[in-house]
Design a protein around this motif. Structure first.
Motif, short mmCIF file in Angstrom:
data_model
loop_
_atom_site.label_atom_id
_atom_site.label_comp_id
_atom_site.label_asym_id
_atom_site.label_seq_id
_atom_site.Cartn_x
_atom_site.Cartn_y
_atom_site.Cartn_z
N GLN A 198 -58.15 -26.70 -39.86
CA GLN A 198 -57.78 -25.31 -40.13
C GLN A 198 -58.99 -24.38 -40.13
O GLN A 198 -58.84 -23.17 -40.09
N MET A 199 -60.16 -24.97 -40.19
CA MET A 199 -61.39 -24.17 -40.26
C MET A 199 -62.41 -24.74 -39.28
O MET A 199 -62.59 -25.94 -39.20
N GLU A 200 -63.01 -23.86 -38.52
CA GLU A 200 -64.05 -24.25 -37.58
C GLU A 200 -65.41 -23.82 -38.14
O GLU A 200 -65.55 -22.71 -38.65
N PRO A 201 -66.40 -24.70 -38.08
CA PRO A 201 -67.75 -24.29 -38.51
C PRO A 201 -68.23 -23.10 -37.67
O PRO A 201 -67.93 -23.02 -36.48
N GLN A 202 -68.93 -22.20 -38.30
CA GLN A 202 -69.47 -21.03 -37.62
C GLN A 202 -70.98 -21.02 -37.80
O GLN A 202 -71.52 -20.32 -38.67
N PRO A 203 -71.68 -21.82 -36.98
CA PRO A 203 -73.13 -21.92 -37.16
C PRO A 203 -73.85 -20.62 -36.80
O PRO A 203 -73.44 -19.88 -35.91
N GLN A 251 -66.46 -22.61 -59.91
CA GLN A 251 -65.64 -21.95 -58.89
C GLN A 251 -66.20 -22.23 -57.50
O GLN A 251 -65.45 -22.47 -56.56
N GLY A 252 -67.52 -22.21 -57.38
CA GLY A 252 -68.15 -22.51 -56.10
C GLY A 252 -67.84 -23.93 -55.64
O GLY A 252 -67.61 -24.17 -54.45
N LEU A 253 -67.82 -24.88 -56.58
CA LEU A 253 -67.48 -26.26 -56.24
C LEU A 253 -66.03 -26.37 -55.76
O LEU A 253 -65.74 -27.07 -54.78
N PHE A 254 -65.11 -25.70 -56.46
CA PHE A 254 -63.71 -25.72 -56.03
C PHE A 254 -63.55 -25.12 -54.63
O PHE A 254 -62.83 -25.66 -53.79
N ASP A 255 -64.22 -24.00 -54.41
CA ASP A 255 -64.16 -23.37 -53.09
C ASP A 255 -64.70 -24.29 -52.01
O ASP A 255 -64.15 -24.38 -50.91
N ALA A 256 -65.78 -25.01 -52.32
CA ALA A 256 -66.37 -25.93 -51.36
C ALA A 256 -65.41 -27.08 -51.04
O ALA A 256 -65.27 -27.48 -49.88
N LEU A 257 -64.73 -27.59 -52.07
CA LEU A 257 -63.75 -28.66 -51.84
C LEU A 257 -62.60 -28.17 -50.96
O LEU A 257 -62.14 -28.90 -50.07
N LEU A 258 -62.14 -26.96 -51.19
CA LEU A 258 -61.09 -26.40 -50.35
C LEU A 258 -61.57 -26.23 -48.91
O LEU A 258 -60.83 -26.53 -47.96
N ASP A 259 -62.80 -25.77 -48.73
CA ASP A 259 -63.37 -25.63 -47.39
C ASP A 259 -63.47 -26.97 -46.68
O ASP A 259 -63.17 -27.07 -45.49
N ILE A 260 -63.87 -28.01 -47.40
CA ILE A 260 -63.97 -29.34 -46.81
C ILE A 260 -62.58 -29.81 -46.36
O ILE A 260 -62.42 -30.36 -45.27
N GLY A 261 -61.58 -29.57 -47.18
CA GLY A 261 -60.21 -29.93 -46.82
C GLY A 261 -59.75 -29.19 -45.58
O GLY A 261 -59.13 -29.78 -44.68
N ARG A 262 -60.05 -27.90 -45.51
CA ARG A 262 -59.68 -27.11 -44.32
C ARG A 262 -60.42 -27.60 -43.08
O ARG A 262 -59.84 -27.67 -42.00
N LEU A 263 -61.69 -27.93 -43.24
CA LEU A 263 -62.49 -28.42 -42.13
C LEU A 263 -61.93 -29.73 -41.60
O LEU A 263 -61.76 -29.91 -40.40
N GLU A 264 -61.60 -30.65 -42.51
CA GLU A 264 -61.08 -31.96 -42.12
C GLU A 264 -59.70 -31.86 -41.48
O GLU A 264 -59.36 -32.65 -40.61
N SER A 265 -58.91 -30.89 -41.89
CA SER A 265 -57.56 -30.74 -41.34
C SER A 265 -57.55 -29.91 -40.06
O SER A 265 -56.49 -29.75 -39.45
#
Length: 73
Positions: free
Chosen positions: A24-29, A8-22
């Motif tokens: 839709q998601m900004e890194p929050q350092p 589940q963690g891997l799937f969530d990470a893949l979704l986050d990568i997709g959002r980041l690349e598109s």
């Protein structure tokens, strides 16, 4: 259960990568400790190592990084 959670963690990470690349998601350092993340990885790997006759030795010093914790994980 542990394997399902890891998957589940891997799937969530893949979704986050997709959002980041598109865009839709900004890194929050922020500053966070790496040790808990590394200990979790050790726990996930310990059973596999034992099956192969290997022994994992923990030698993790405290270290902090400035990054987005979700993206590092």
């Amino acid at each position: 259960q542990q394997s399902a959670a890891a998957l589940q963690g891997l799937f969530d990470a893949l979704l986050d990568i997709g959002r980041l690349e598109s865009g839709q998601m900004e890194p929050q350092p922020r500053t966070f400790a790496l040790k808990p993340l590394l200990l979790g990885l050790l726990d996930e790997s310990r059973v596999t190592a034992q099956r192969k006759g290997l022994r994992l030795i923990e030698r993790i010093d405290s270290a902090t990084v400035l990054s987005d914790p979700l993206l590092v994980e």
